[in-house]
Design an enzyme around this catalytic site. Structure first.
Site, PDB file in Angstrom:
ATOM      1  N   LEU A  31     -15.746 -36.795   2.929  1.00  0.00           N
ATOM      2  CA  LEU A  31     -16.907 -37.053   2.066  1.00  0.00           C
ATOM      3  C   LEU A  31     -16.479 -37.263   0.617  1.00  0.00           C
ATOM      4  CD1 LEU A  31     -19.380 -34.374   3.469  1.00  0.00           C
ATOM      5  CD2 LEU A  31     -19.690 -36.857   3.574  1.00  0.00           C
ATOM      6  N   GLY A  32     -15.374 -36.648   0.260  1.00  0.00           N
ATOM      7  CA  GLY A  32     -14.896 -36.806  -1.112  1.00  0.00           C
ATOM      8  C   GLY A  32     -13.733 -35.869  -1.372  1.00  0.00           C
ATOM      9  N   GLY A  34     -11.541 -33.809  -4.875  1.00  0.00           N
ATOM     10  CA  GLY A  34     -11.328 -33.614  -6.302  1.00  0.00           C
ATOM     11  C   GLY A  34      -9.874 -33.246  -6.494  1.00  0.00           C
ATOM     12  N   LYS A  35      -9.565 -32.520  -7.576  1.00  0.00           N
ATOM     13  CA  LYS A  35      -8.177 -32.184  -7.878  1.00  0.00           C
ATOM     14  C   LYS A  35      -7.559 -31.264  -6.831  1.00  0.00           C
ATOM     15  CE  LYS A  35      -6.944 -32.400 -12.753  1.00  0.00           C
ATOM     16  NZ  LYS A  35      -7.563 -31.784 -13.918  1.00  0.00           N
ATOM     17  N   PHE A  36      -8.303 -30.204  -6.452  1.00  0.00           N
ATOM     18  CA  PHE A  36      -7.709 -29.213  -5.555  1.00  0.00           C
ATOM     19  C   PHE A  36      -8.478 -29.046  -4.267  1.00  0.00           C
ATOM     20  CE2 PHE A  36      -6.763 -27.924  -9.937  1.00  0.00           C
ATOM     21  CZ  PHE A  36      -5.381 -28.049  -9.902  1.00  0.00           C
ATOM     22  N   ALA A  37      -9.453 -29.916  -4.023  1.00  0.00           N
ATOM     23  CA  ALA A  37     -10.303 -29.724  -2.851  1.00  0.00           C
ATOM     24  C   ALA A  37     -10.489 -31.016  -2.079  1.00  0.00           C
ATOM     25  CB  ALA A  37     -11.663 -29.197  -3.291  1.00  0.00           C
ATOM     26  N   VAL A  38     -10.640 -30.861  -0.774  1.00  0.00           N
ATOM     27  CA  VAL A  38     -11.038 -31.974   0.085  1.00  0.00           C
ATOM     28  C   VAL A  38     -12.342 -31.553   0.732  1.00  0.00           C
ATOM     29  CG1 VAL A  38     -10.383 -33.448   2.022  1.00  0.00           C
ATOM     30  CG2 VAL A  38      -8.618 -32.394   0.621  1.00  0.00           C
ATOM     31  N   ASP A 150     -18.962 -28.844 -16.018  1.00  0.00           N
ATOM     32  CA  ASP A 150     -18.327 -30.041 -15.446  1.00  0.00           C
ATOM     33  C   ASP A 150     -19.385 -31.004 -14.913  1.00  0.00           C
ATOM     34  OD1 ASP A 150     -16.106 -31.605 -14.922  1.00  0.00           O
ATOM     35  OD2 ASP A 150     -15.531 -30.538 -13.098  1.00  0.00           O
TER      36      ASP A 150
HETATM   37  P1  ADP Z   1     -13.578 -30.592  -6.946  1.00  0.00           P
HETATM   38  O1  ADP Z   1     -13.768 -29.227  -7.501  1.00  0.00           O
HETATM   39  O2  ADP Z   1     -12.226 -30.754  -6.341  1.00  0.00           O
HETATM   40  O3  ADP Z   1     -13.950 -31.694  -7.882  1.00  0.00           O
HETATM   41  P2  ADP Z   1     -16.118 -31.056  -5.597  1.00  0.00           P
HETATM   42  O4  ADP Z   1     -16.928 -29.854  -5.221  1.00  0.00           O
HETATM   43  O5  ADP Z   1     -16.563 -31.809  -6.790  1.00  0.00           O
HETATM   44  O6  ADP Z   1     -14.577 -30.657  -5.702  1.00  0.00           O
HETATM   45  O7  ADP Z   1     -16.066 -32.040  -4.349  1.00  0.00           O
HETATM   46  C1  ADP Z   1     -15.312 -33.246  -4.407  1.00  0.00           C
HETATM   47  C2  ADP Z   1     -16.170 -34.408  -3.933  1.00  0.00           C
HETATM   48  O8  ADP Z   1     -16.562 -34.186  -2.560  1.00  0.00           O
HETATM   49  C3  ADP Z   1     -17.491 -34.581  -4.681  1.00  0.00           C
HETATM   50  O9  ADP Z   1     -17.313 -35.347  -5.856  1.00  0.00           O
HETATM   51  C4  ADP Z   1     -18.339 -35.292  -3.641  1.00  0.00           C
HETATM   52  O10 ADP Z   1     -18.013 -36.676  -3.566  1.00  0.00           O
HETATM   53  C5  ADP Z   1     -17.891 -34.642  -2.329  1.00  0.00           C
HETATM   54  N1  ADP Z   1     -18.764 -33.495  -1.994  1.00  0.00           N
HETATM   55  C6  ADP Z   1     -18.670 -32.240  -2.494  1.00  0.00           C
HETATM   56  N2  ADP Z   1     -19.620 -31.423  -1.999  1.00  0.00           N
HETATM   57  C7  ADP Z   1     -20.353 -32.178  -1.154  1.00  0.00           C
HETATM   58  C8  ADP Z   1     -21.518 -31.917  -0.333  1.00  0.00           C
HETATM   59  N3  ADP Z   1     -22.080 -30.717  -0.304  1.00  0.00           N
HETATM   60  N4  ADP Z   1     -22.016 -32.943   0.396  1.00  0.00           N
HETATM   61  C9  ADP Z   1     -21.434 -34.175   0.349  1.00  0.00           C
HETATM   62  N5  ADP Z   1     -20.357 -34.481  -0.388  1.00  0.00           N
HETATM   63  C10 ADP Z   1     -19.808 -33.506  -1.135  1.00  0.00           C
HETATM   64 MG    MG Z   2     -15.807 -32.326  -8.653  1.00  0.00          MG
END
Ligand code: ADP
Ligand code: MG
Length: 321
Positions: A31-32, A34-38, A150
């Site tokens: 779905l997406g 970020g830096k430290f998360a999938v 953020d």
């Molecule tokens: P990070 O802290 O690594 O930035 P995020 O929580 O922002 O992590 O999640 C990274 C990406 O994953 C988000 O920008 C979004 O595209 C996707 N994502 C995060 N949470 C959800 C969710 N609950 N439903 C759908 N997509 C999500």
């Molecule tokens: Mg994020």
């Protein structure tokens, strides 16, 4: 429980240590990230319900970050009753990761529509509705002394994209509790969206989020990032000088009230910036309740502009929202 830099680490949720995969099937693509998360879509085996699983590494750059993850969980818990904050369903822990099972926001990031071509981009009416929701969500957080820190288009998701659904605020990885005793000064968010006080290493407050909402609204309406420079240094300079382009070029077909709303947020002194409650009462967001549509407002605006400057070209109707 809160430590000196505003992190909350006491959580209510029971952390499960049985394997996540016993209870969930991963489906579809990512779905997406970020830096430290999938983040991956998953289906709970017992209920068949879809969720979003956020896989967070506990060690980052050789450092133990479990405390940061507990803070993220604690903030999500405290926002449980907030309809505009993503819901937290369960938490799992393995030796290397913590997995947050979240409500799935199937419409994806508002980022996609911010940078989309005209026919898919938000109209001003869309932005008014979404901005109201973002503000109502942030209002709940601020009432609980939580700052997000953020807020950007990648962290504002939609329940559905077409038809345009409702917003869900995600990513509380940088969030902090602010109150009179603790002064939070550290944390750096995403360059384009950070407030001047962060760059100047001054105390963070709820006003810091309001700056980001100003940037966010600018991007949603115009598709352009107001401070983005060629390099980070240029971006930072643009922010600290509050160098913003409010010209007709950028705001073609967008109401003056919208511009005024943004201007009330992109103010260097955090104490002079609008608060979330002031924003919710701004005339731009109250257009509907005044039984006046954005269209009529824009028509009036144009009529008065063409009266005062008969030479100025009137934008063609298809450019109007
Ligand atoms: P990070 O802290 O690594 O930035 P995020 O929580 O922002 O992590 O999640 C990274 C990406 O994953 C988000 O920008 C979004 O595209 C996707 N994502 C995060 N949470 C959800 C969710 N609950 N439903 C759908 N997509 C999500
Ligand atoms: Mg994020």
């Amino acid at each position: 429980m809160m430590n000196r830099n505003g992190m909350v680490t006491k959580i209510r949720t029971r952390i499960r240590t049985d394997p996540f995969k016993n209870n969930y099937d991963l489906v579809g693509r990512e779905l997406g990230r970020g830096k430290f998360a999938v983040v991956k879509k998953c289906v709970e085996k017992t209920t068949g319900k879809e969720h979003a699983a956020k896989f967070l590494r506990k060690r980052r750059k050789g450092q133990d970050c479990r405390g940061d993850i507990l803070n993220e969980i604690a903030v999500l818990e405290s926002a449980e009753a907030n309809p505009y904050v993503v819901g937290l369903h369960e938490v799992y822990e393995t030796t290397s990761e913590i997995i947050l099972v979240l409500e799935c926001a199937a419409g994806g990031e508002i980022f996609n529509q911010c940078v989309a071509d005209n026919d898919e981009a938000f109209t001003e009416k869309d932005v008014i509705r979404l901005a109201r929701q973002i503000l109502m969500g942030v209002s709940c957080l601020h009432q609980n002394n939580i700052v997000h820190l953020d807020l950007k288009p990648q962290n504002i998701l939609l329940t559905s994209a077409q038809p345009l659904g409702d917003i869900r605020i995600v990513d509380f990885g940088l969030s902090r509790r602010v109150d009179s005793v603790s002064e939070v000064r550290e944390i750096l968010g995403t360059p384009e969206y950070v407030a001047p006080e962060i760059l100047d290493y001054e105390p963070i407050s709820t006003a810091t989020d309001m700056w980001s909402i100003g940037v966010l609204t600018y991007v949603m309406l115009t598709g352009e990032s107001p401070f983005l420079g060629e390099e980070k240094q240029e971006t930072f300079l643009n922010i600290s000088q509050v160098n913003v382009d409010y010209s007709q070029d950028v705001f073609q077909g967008i109401s003056d009230l919208a511009v005024n709303f943004i201007q009330s947020l992109l103010i260097k002194n955090p104490r002079k910036r609008s608060t979330v409650e002031q924003c919710l009462n701004h005339s731009w967001l109250r257009l509907d309740s005044l039984h006046q549509t954005v269209d009529t407002c824009l028509e009036e605006q144009e009529a008065s502009q063409s009266e005062s400057e008969p030479e100025s070209p009137v934008p063609s109707p298809e450019l109007l929202i």
